[in-house]
Design a protein around this motif. Structure first.
Motif, PDB file in Angstrom:
ATOM      1  N   PRO A   8       0.552  -1.287  -0.213  1.00 12.79           N
ATOM      2  CA  PRO A   8       0.308  -0.073  -0.369  1.00 12.79           C
ATOM      3  C   PRO A   8       0.703   1.006   0.157  1.00 12.79           C
ATOM      4  CG  PRO A   8      -1.170  -1.903   1.570  1.00 12.79           C
ATOM      5  CD  PRO A   8       0.119  -2.031   0.906  1.00 12.79           C
ATOM      6  N   TRP A   9       2.038   1.328   0.459  1.00 10.55           N
ATOM      7  CA  TRP A   9       2.614   2.476   0.753  1.00 10.55           C
ATOM      8  C   TRP A   9       3.685   2.609  -0.679  1.00 10.55           C
ATOM      9  CZ3 TRP A   9       7.661   2.761   0.840  1.00 10.55           C
ATOM     10  CH2 TRP A   9       8.508   1.721   0.639  1.00 10.55           C
ATOM     11  N   HIS A  10       3.604   1.681  -1.859  1.00 12.00           N
ATOM     12  CA  HIS A  10       3.978   1.808  -2.398  1.00 12.00           C
ATOM     13  C   HIS A  10       2.479   2.429  -3.382  1.00 12.00           C
ATOM     14  CE1 HIS A  10       6.948  -1.754  -1.888  1.00 12.00           C
ATOM     15  NE2 HIS A  10       6.982  -0.592  -1.814  1.00 12.00           N
ATOM     16  N   LEU A  11       1.931   2.197  -3.076  1.00 14.28           N
ATOM     17  CA  LEU A  11       0.774   2.640  -4.230  1.00 14.28           C
ATOM     18  C   LEU A  11       0.968   4.431  -4.392  1.00 14.28           C
ATOM     19  CD1 LEU A  11      -1.607  -0.210  -4.195  1.00 14.28           C
ATOM     20  CD2 LEU A  11      -0.357   1.009  -6.372  1.00 14.28           C
ATOM     21  N   LEU A  12       0.785   4.426  -2.439  1.00 15.78           N
ATOM     22  CA  LEU A  12       0.868   5.936  -2.138  1.00 15.78           C
ATOM     23  C   LEU A  12       1.622   6.929  -2.674  1.00 15.78           C
ATOM     24  CD1 LEU A  12      -0.403   8.169  -0.201  1.00 15.78           C
ATOM     25  CD2 LEU A  12       0.624   6.885   1.357  1.00 15.78           C
ATOM     26  N   ILE A  13       2.960   6.400  -3.073  1.00 18.32           N
ATOM     27  CA  ILE A  13       4.010   7.503  -3.507  1.00 18.32           C
ATOM     28  C   ILE A  13       4.045   7.639  -4.855  1.00 18.32           C
ATOM     29  CG2 ILE A  13       6.884   7.336  -4.083  1.00 18.32           C
ATOM     30  CD1 ILE A  13       6.955   5.073  -1.473  1.00 18.32           C
ATOM     31  N   VAL A  14       3.005   5.717  -5.720  1.00 15.39           N
ATOM     32  CA  VAL A  14       3.267   6.172  -7.154  1.00 15.39           C
ATOM     33  C   VAL A  14       1.991   7.725  -7.050  1.00 15.39           C
ATOM     34  CG1 VAL A  14       1.775   4.701  -9.220  1.00 15.39           C
ATOM     35  CG2 VAL A  14       4.258   3.787  -7.564  1.00 15.39           C
ATOM     36  N   ALA A  15       0.919   7.246  -6.200  1.00 19.68           N
ATOM     37  CA  ALA A  15      -0.377   8.548  -6.591  1.00 19.68           C
ATOM     38  C   ALA A  15       0.369   9.895  -6.249  1.00 19.68           C
ATOM     39  CB  ALA A  15      -0.689   8.500  -5.327  1.00 19.68           C
ATOM     40  N   ILE A  16       1.339  10.291  -5.730  1.00 22.66           N
ATOM     41  CA  ILE A  16       1.719  11.606  -4.784  1.00 22.66           C
ATOM     42  C   ILE A  16       2.785  11.855  -6.259  1.00 22.66           C
ATOM     43  CG2 ILE A  16       3.487  12.684  -3.500  1.00 22.66           C
ATOM     44  CD1 ILE A  16       2.611  11.038  -1.301  1.00 22.66           C
TER      45      ILE A  16
END
Length: 81
Positions: A8-16
């Motif tokens: 989930p934190w990978h997806l958060l970084i990609v979204a940012i």
């Protein structure tokens, strides 16, 4: 090292990163145009599938092909004999 794949934190970084690169004003327009493109692609794929199912399969030999004479061998080098 990459055992867990995306967390989930990978997806958060990609979204940012995507928001920073494209800006928050262009994201809805980009998503809308991507949705339209996907809709067009689906409808074209469905039309091709229906068109392929509607046409009968062609026979193995073409009916308008001239018959081959057994008395003369066919020229393979493009010259008539």
């Amino acid at each position: 090292m990459l055992r867990n794949g995306l967390e989930p934190w990978h997806l958060l970084i990609v979204a940012i990163v995507v928001i920073v690169l494209f800006g928050s004003k262009k994201l809805p327009d980009t998503a809308r145009s991507l949705g339209r493109s996907m809709r067009i692609l689906k409808s074209e794929a469905k039309a091709l599938k229906e068109e392929g199912a509607a046409e009968p399969s062609p026979p193995d030999a073409a009916p308008d092909a001239p018959p081959v004479s057994r008395s003369e061998p066919a020229a393979t080098d493009g010259r008539a004999r």
